[in-house]
Write a protein that holds these residues in place. Structure first.
Motif, PDB file in Angstrom:
ATOM      1  N   ARG A  15      69.664 -29.586 -82.589  1.00 12.84           N
ATOM      2  CA  ARG A  15      70.331 -29.911 -83.845  1.00 12.84           C
ATOM      3  C   ARG A  15      71.526 -28.997 -84.045  1.00 12.84           C
ATOM      4  O   ARG A  15      71.456 -27.801 -83.796  1.00 12.84           O
ATOM      5  CB  ARG A  15      69.356 -29.753 -85.008  1.00 12.84           C
ATOM      6  N   HIS A  17      74.951 -28.331 -86.934  1.00  9.51           N
ATOM      7  CA  HIS A  17      75.437 -28.616 -88.283  1.00  9.51           C
ATOM      8  C   HIS A  17      76.945 -28.836 -88.228  1.00  9.51           C
ATOM      9  O   HIS A  17      77.689 -27.973 -87.749  1.00  9.51           O
ATOM     10  CB  HIS A  17      75.110 -27.468 -89.235  1.00  9.51           C
ATOM     11  N   GLU A  19      80.471 -30.571 -90.347  1.00  6.57           N
ATOM     12  CA  GLU A  19      80.982 -30.924 -91.670  1.00  6.57           C
ATOM     13  C   GLU A  19      81.269 -32.419 -91.786  1.00  6.57           C
ATOM     14  O   GLU A  19      81.838 -33.033 -90.875  1.00  6.57           O
ATOM     15  CB  GLU A  19      82.253 -30.122 -91.965  1.00  6.57           C
ATOM     16  N   ARG A  34      78.130 -29.357 -94.910  1.00  7.80           N
ATOM     17  CA  ARG A  34      77.643 -29.227 -93.543  1.00  7.80           C
ATOM     18  C   ARG A  34      76.283 -29.898 -93.453  1.00  7.80           C
ATOM     19  O   ARG A  34      75.389 -29.618 -94.258  1.00  7.80           O
ATOM     20  CB  ARG A  34      77.521 -27.754 -93.146  1.00  7.80           C
ATOM     21  N   MET A  35      76.126 -30.789 -92.471  1.00  9.01           N
ATOM     22  CA  MET A  35      74.896 -31.572 -92.363  1.00  9.01           C
ATOM     23  C   MET A  35      74.357 -31.526 -90.942  1.00  9.01           C
ATOM     24  O   MET A  35      75.119 -31.477 -89.967  1.00  9.01           O
ATOM     25  CB  MET A  35      75.154 -33.022 -92.780  1.00  9.01           C
ATOM     26  N   PRO A  36      73.019 -31.538 -90.793  1.00  9.97           N
ATOM     27  CA  PRO A  36      72.418 -31.494 -89.467  1.00  9.97           C
ATOM     28  C   PRO A  36      72.513 -32.835 -88.750  1.00  9.97           C
ATOM     29  O   PRO A  36      72.316 -33.895 -89.356  1.00  9.97           O
ATOM     30  CB  PRO A  36      70.962 -31.119 -89.756  1.00  9.97           C
ATOM     31  N   LYS A 105      79.343 -22.737 -86.163  1.00  8.72           N
ATOM     32  CA  LYS A 105      80.134 -23.229 -87.285  1.00  8.72           C
ATOM     33  C   LYS A 105      81.484 -23.653 -86.727  1.00  8.72           C
ATOM     34  O   LYS A 105      82.251 -22.828 -86.242  1.00  8.72           O
ATOM     35  CB  LYS A 105      80.310 -22.162 -88.359  1.00  8.72           C
ATOM     36  N   THR A 142      75.443 -26.553 -97.415  1.00  5.99           N
ATOM     37  CA  THR A 142      74.674 -27.215 -96.367  1.00  5.99           C
ATOM     38  C   THR A 142      73.697 -28.180 -97.030  1.00  5.99           C
ATOM     39  O   THR A 142      72.895 -27.782 -97.880  1.00  5.99           O
ATOM     40  CB  THR A 142      73.904 -26.191 -95.518  1.00  5.99           C
ATOM     41  N   THR A 144      71.506 -32.265 -96.433  1.00  2.00           N
ATOM     42  CA  THR A 144      71.096 -33.309 -95.508  1.00  2.00           C
ATOM     43  C   THR A 144      71.672 -34.636 -95.980  1.00  2.00           C
ATOM     44  O   THR A 144      72.077 -34.777 -97.144  1.00  2.00           O
ATOM     45  CB  THR A 144      69.568 -33.415 -95.420  1.00  2.00           C
TER      46      THR A 144
END
Length: 353
Positions: A15, A17, A19, A34-36, A105, A142, A144
């Motif tokens: 996984r 992260h 943007e 920011r999303m996984p 990041k 961050t 989901t």
């Protein structure tokens, strides 16, 4: 033996992260989070990849070899520790690829080739739905996908972005047993800098993704040393060495690349004075604003240097703007003059020796 390809390597799910732009349809407000995203990472479990460039004594990593490897047209380098701040020669020592990937990041700090950087990094981009600048750039939350949707907001271009990210990840990351997580990267460069009046030439094992006026390709150590020692300065200190040259050394530091590497700064500075410029300078500003690839085809290094000087001359009746331009392009002018085989010229665009 068959040429190694990504298709021949097993993958492991991890996984990262990344943007995404978010839109609130009730208010029209655009934000970024920011999303996984689940990705499949190629893994070289049996040492099928071979070295393609070996480097030593670079940066802080004295007496340590840094090995690059290659699959197809993608060159991979061991990942450095981004948590250490502006220390791109400090390699990440955490052996767990999952933790390494979770810490990434994508904000322009990595040496990713542009085709990957354009997918992962949102730095500098305007909001995809509103076209506005992202506020509070350094405090992006961050979340989901589910949290965003439950709040009544929408992830802009979610399916397309996820597909692009997964495809890029399948060729951008590589897990090697002896190196851990590796990332697609430009080949190293020789960087020129000065500290306390002493010039240095240092091998950067993770080359900057954007070309600058103070970096030279692997084959150009002699040129980098000559450039660093110009204008009567002391003998440069050289740090780092190439143990094994890659099979296909990059040649991205031609004069057009040097100029293109400055496109963002040039576009920003000329934006406020574009009404004072002649037509060719306005066209140049327009090209710079459209990215590095648009700033190609400006001729030889001497041609580029002459253009830079003509812009300065056009601003001479506006002292503040002329001073800003002259100070900002000083390093670029020195490099272009070096590439053109010319002596350093006055910053005001006056006659060249």
């Amino acid at each position: 033996m068959k040429t190694l390809s990504f298709a021949r390597l097993p993958t492991v799910r991890h996984r990262i992260h990344v943007e995404f732009d978010v839109l609130d349809p009730r208010t029209g407000a655009g934000t970024r989070s920011r999303m996984p995203v689940e990705i499949d990472v190629p893994e070289d479990r049996h040492g099928a990849t071979s070295s393609d460039g070996i480097y030593a004594d670079a940066g802080r990593w004295r007496n340590r070899l840094v090995v690059y490897t290659r699959i197809g047209n993608v060159s991979f380098a061991p990942l450095y520790d981004a948590t250490l701040g502006n220390c791109p020669d400090s390699l990440l020592t955490d052996p767990d690829p999952g933790r390494q990937l979770a810490r990434l990041k994508f904000d322009g700090r990595y040496a990713l080739p542009r085709r990957f950087d354009d997918v992962f990094s949102s730095e500098g981009r305007l909001h995809a739905a509103t076209g506005r600048k992202i506020e509070n750039r350094w405090s992006i939350p961050t979340e989901t996908f589910e949290e965003v949707e439950r709040s009544g907001r929408e992830v802009v271009d979610r399916d397309r972005r996820v597909a692009e990210i997964r495809h890029a990840a399948s060729q951008c990351f590589l897990i090697r047993p002896e190196a851990g997580l590796c990332m697609a990267a430009h080949q190293p460069v020789w960087g020129v800098f000065e500290r306390g009046g002493q010039p240095y030439v240092q091998l950067h094992i993770l080359a900057p993704g954007r070309r600058r006026h103070d970096v030279f390709g692997l084959r150009r150590l002699d040129d980098a040393t000559a450039f660093a020692g110009g204008l009567g300065r002391p003998e440069p200190v050289v740090s780092g060495r190439v143990v094994e040259m890659p099979s296909e050394p990059e040649t991205r530091d031609d004069p057009s690349a040097v100029l293109a590497g400055e496109h963002a700064w040039i576009a920003r500075v000329l934006r406020d004075v574009v009404g004072l410029l002649p037509a060719e300078a306005v066209a140049f500003w327009h090209d710079c604003a459209h990215g590095a690839e648009a700033v190609r085809g400006y001729g030889t290094a001497a041609d580029m240097l002459a253009l830079v000087d003509r812009i300065g001359f056009a601003l001479q009746d506006h002292p503040t703007q002329a001073a800003n331009w002259g100070a900002g392009v000083r390093g670029l002018r020195l490099r272009l003059a070096f590439e053109a085989g010319l002596a350093a010229a006055p910053a005001d665009g006056g006659p060249r020796p």
